[in-house]
Design a protein around this motif. Structure first.
Motif, PDB file in Angstrom:
ATOM      1  N   GLY A   1       0.888  -1.061   0.017  1.00  0.00           N
ATOM      2  CA  GLY A   1       0.043   0.225   0.014  1.00  0.00           C
ATOM      3  C   GLY A   1       0.863   1.081   0.131  1.00  0.00           C
ATOM      4  O   GLY A   1       2.144   1.005  -0.111  1.00  0.00           O
ATOM      5  N   GLN A   2       0.301   2.294   0.146  1.00  0.00           N
ATOM      6  CA  GLN A   2       1.040   3.642  -0.083  1.00  0.00           C
ATOM      7  C   GLN A   2       1.442   4.148   1.408  1.00  0.00           C
ATOM      8  O   GLN A   2       0.371   4.119   2.412  1.00  0.00           O
ATOM      9  CB  GLN A   2       0.105   4.590  -0.659  1.00  0.00           C
ATOM     10  N   PRO A   3       2.662   4.675   1.614  1.00  0.00           N
ATOM     11  CA  PRO A   3       2.874   5.375   3.063  1.00  0.00           C
ATOM     12  C   PRO A   3       1.773   6.512   3.138  1.00  0.00           C
ATOM     13  O   PRO A   3       1.577   7.228   2.114  1.00  0.00           O
ATOM     14  CB  PRO A   3       4.120   5.967   2.793  1.00  0.00           C
ATOM     15  N   TYR A   4       1.579   6.773   4.346  1.00  0.00           N
ATOM     16  CA  TYR A   4       0.457   7.982   4.568  1.00  0.00           C
ATOM     17  C   TYR A   4       0.800   8.735   5.745  1.00  0.00           C
ATOM     18  O   TYR A   4       1.944   8.236   6.688  1.00  0.00           O
ATOM     19  CB  TYR A   4      -0.761   7.400   4.635  1.00  0.00           C
ATOM     20  N   LEU A   5       0.326   9.959   6.130  1.00  0.00           N
ATOM     21  CA  LEU A   5       0.646  10.470   7.247  1.00  0.00           C
ATOM     22  C   LEU A   5      -0.756  10.679   8.184  1.00  0.00           C
ATOM     23  O   LEU A   5      -1.977  10.519   7.676  1.00  0.00           O
ATOM     24  CB  LEU A   5       1.013  12.208   6.945  1.00  0.00           C
ATOM     25  N   THR A   6      -0.278  10.377   9.486  1.00  0.00           N
ATOM     26  CA  THR A   6      -1.457  10.609  10.359  1.00  0.00           C
ATOM     27  C   THR A   6      -1.937  11.849  10.358  1.00  0.00           C
ATOM     28  O   THR A   6      -1.272  12.781  10.153  1.00  0.00           O
ATOM     29  CB  THR A   6      -1.147   9.917  11.793  1.00  0.00           C
ATOM     30  N   ALA A   7      -2.909  12.249  11.203  1.00  0.00           N
ATOM     31  CA  ALA A   7      -3.411  13.529  11.420  1.00  0.00           C
ATOM     32  C   ALA A   7      -2.318  14.155  12.533  1.00  0.00           C
ATOM     33  O   ALA A   7      -2.388  15.448  12.352  1.00  0.00           O
ATOM     34  CB  ALA A   7      -4.810  13.322  12.275  1.00  0.00           C
ATOM     35  N   GLU A   8      -1.600  13.604  13.195  1.00  0.00           N
ATOM     36  CA  GLU A   8      -0.329  14.119  13.911  1.00  0.00           C
ATOM     37  C   GLU A   8       0.827  14.296  13.156  1.00  0.00           C
ATOM     38  O   GLU A   8       1.856  15.011  13.775  1.00  0.00           O
ATOM     39  CB  GLU A   8      -0.178  13.243  15.197  1.00  0.00           C
ATOM     40  N   GLY A   9       0.832  13.981  11.752  1.00  0.00           N
ATOM     41  CA  GLY A   9       1.944  14.210  11.070  1.00  0.00           C
ATOM     42  C   GLY A   9       2.903  12.971  10.974  1.00  0.00           C
ATOM     43  O   GLY A   9       4.086  13.253  10.415  1.00  0.00           O
ATOM     44  N   ALA A  10       2.633  11.804  11.809  1.00  0.00           N
ATOM     45  CA  ALA A  10       3.689  10.768  11.720  1.00  0.00           C
ATOM     46  C   ALA A  10       3.602   9.921  10.426  1.00  0.00           C
ATOM     47  O   ALA A  10       2.501   9.510  10.020  1.00  0.00           O
ATOM     48  CB  ALA A  10       3.380   9.858  12.818  1.00  0.00           C
ATOM     49  N   LEU A  11       4.845   9.790  10.023  1.00  0.00           N
ATOM     50  CA  LEU A  11       4.823   8.857   8.591  1.00  0.00           C
ATOM     51  C   LEU A  11       4.566   7.402   8.929  1.00  0.00           C
ATOM     52  O   LEU A  11       5.176   6.653   9.740  1.00  0.00           O
ATOM     53  CB  LEU A  11       6.183   8.970   7.900  1.00  0.00           C
ATOM     54  N   VAL A  12       3.543   6.892   8.246  1.00  0.00           N
ATOM     55  CA  VAL A  12       3.270   5.407   8.484  1.00  0.00           C
ATOM     56  C   VAL A  12       3.475   4.638   7.130  1.00  0.00           C
ATOM     57  O   VAL A  12       3.036   5.112   6.064  1.00  0.00           O
ATOM     58  CB  VAL A  12       1.857   5.177   8.925  1.00  0.00           C
ATOM     59  N   MET A  13       4.120   3.372   7.396  1.00  0.00           N
ATOM     60  CA  MET A  13       4.233   2.786   6.156  1.00  0.00           C
ATOM     61  C   MET A  13       4.540   1.378   6.379  1.00  0.00           C
ATOM     62  O   MET A  13       4.964   1.026   7.595  1.00  0.00           O
ATOM     63  CB  MET A  13       5.470   3.362   5.254  1.00  0.00           C
ATOM     64  N   GLU A  14       4.798   0.388   5.457  1.00  0.00           N
ATOM     65  CA  GLU A  14       5.054  -0.979   5.770  1.00  0.00           C
ATOM     66  C   GLU A  14       6.555  -1.131   6.192  1.00  0.00           C
ATOM     67  O   GLU A  14       7.451  -0.918   5.481  1.00  0.00           O
ATOM     68  CB  GLU A  14       4.984  -1.912   4.438  1.00  0.00           C
ATOM     69  N   VAL A  15       6.645  -1.283   7.423  1.00  0.00           N
ATOM     70  CA  VAL A  15       7.856  -1.424   8.179  1.00  0.00           C
ATOM     71  C   VAL A  15       8.857  -2.383   7.321  1.00  0.00           C
ATOM     72  O   VAL A  15      10.052  -2.083   7.131  1.00  0.00           O
ATOM     73  CB  VAL A  15       7.678  -1.884   9.776  1.00  0.00           C
ATOM     74  N   ASN A  16       8.385  -3.725   7.430  1.00  0.00           N
ATOM     75  CA  ASN A  16       9.402  -4.796   6.701  1.00  0.00           C
ATOM     76  C   ASN A  16       9.757  -4.325   5.383  1.00  0.00           C
ATOM     77  O   ASN A  16      10.681  -5.124   4.732  1.00  0.00           O
ATOM     78  CB  ASN A  16       8.749  -5.960   6.826  1.00  0.00           C
ATOM     79  N   ALA A  17       9.396  -3.159   4.563  1.00  0.00           N
ATOM     80  CA  ALA A  17       9.588  -3.001   3.262  1.00  0.00           C
ATOM     81  C   ALA A  17      10.838  -2.256   3.415  1.00  0.00           C
ATOM     82  O   ALA A  17      11.665  -1.928   2.506  1.00  0.00           O
ATOM     83  CB  ALA A  17       8.524  -2.522   2.432  1.00  0.00           C
ATOM     84  N   LEU A  18      11.091  -1.308   4.449  1.00  0.00           N
ATOM     85  CA  LEU A  18      12.241  -0.402   4.611  1.00  0.00           C
ATOM     86  C   LEU A  18      13.198  -0.687   5.425  1.00  0.00           C
ATOM     87  O   LEU A  18      14.250  -0.801   5.119  1.00  0.00           O
ATOM     88  CB  LEU A  18      11.567   0.872   5.112  1.00  0.00           C
ATOM     89  N   ILE A  19      13.037  -1.455   6.507  1.00  0.00           N
ATOM     90  CA  ILE A  19      13.923  -2.029   7.624  1.00  0.00           C
ATOM     91  C   ILE A  19      14.988  -2.883   7.039  1.00  0.00           C
ATOM     92  O   ILE A  19      16.398  -2.626   7.411  1.00  0.00           O
ATOM     93  CB  ILE A  19      13.410  -2.257   9.036  1.00  0.00           C
ATOM     94  N   PRO A  20      14.754  -3.993   6.310  1.00  0.00           N
ATOM     95  CA  PRO A  20      15.935  -4.836   5.722  1.00  0.00           C
ATOM     96  C   PRO A  20      16.861  -4.185   4.825  1.00  0.00           C
ATOM     97  O   PRO A  20      17.685  -4.709   4.618  1.00  0.00           O
ATOM     98  CB  PRO A  20      14.961  -5.752   5.091  1.00  0.00           C
ATOM     99  N   HIS A  21      16.503  -2.879   4.639  1.00  0.00           N
ATOM    100  CA  HIS A  21      17.319  -2.167   3.571  1.00  0.00           C
ATOM    101  C   HIS A  21      18.625  -1.837   4.433  1.00  0.00           C
ATOM    102  O   HIS A  21      19.304  -0.914   3.792  1.00  0.00           O
ATOM    103  CB  HIS A  21      16.699  -1.470   2.831  1.00  0.00           C
TER     104      HIS A  21
END
Length: 139
Positions: A99-119
């Motif tokens: 899915g697409q990364p998105y921002l919460t109402a508070e401005g936190a970046l939320v995305m698929e963690v396991n798509a990023l961290i292994p890099h």
């Protein structure tokens, strides 16, 4: 008894914990969710925590105005864009996410963690579905 039953509201999502070397990072109230077998969480908070543990393994830049996260590690560059695409760019090549990364109402970046961290050099991830925990370990 009937009043207690009326108060109970079952969770509407499969909430998950994320642990970095056994400790839960401060996600500033953003709960991590397992959607379709993929854990979505506040990645900037996770990156901040990892920076305290392995500061020389990676660097990242969060451009809030443009909604763009860029991560550099091990000679590779990973880019994620809020609300634009369902993929990361890894060294300019597409790497699909669920899915697409998105921002919460508070401005936190939320995305698929396991798509990023292994890099990130020196990290490994493992999901324990028995207890709904994504473990991020560093070497």
């Amino acid at each position: 008894m009937q009043a207690d039953a009326a108060k109970y509201q079952p969770e509407d999502k499969c909430y998950t914990k994320i642990l970095v070397n056994g400790q839960e990072p401060d996600t500033r109230g953003v709960r991590s969710v397992n959607e379709n077998g993929r854990v979505w969480g506040a990645v900037l908070c996770i990156l901040e925590r990892l920076q305290t543990v392995i500061p020389d393994a990676f660097r990242y830049d969060w451009n809030a105005a443009g909604g763009c996260l860029t991560l550099h590690s091990g000679g590779h560059t990973v880019t994620a864009q809020v609300g634009v695409v369902t993929h990361l760019l890894v060294d300019g090549k597409e790497n699909l996410m669920d899915g697409q990364p998105y921002l919460t109402a508070e401005g936190a970046l939320v995305m698929e963690v396991n798509a990023l961290i292994p890099h990130i050099t020196g990290t490994r991830t493992q999901y324990d579905d028995k207890v709904n925990v994504l473990r991020i370990e560093t070497e």
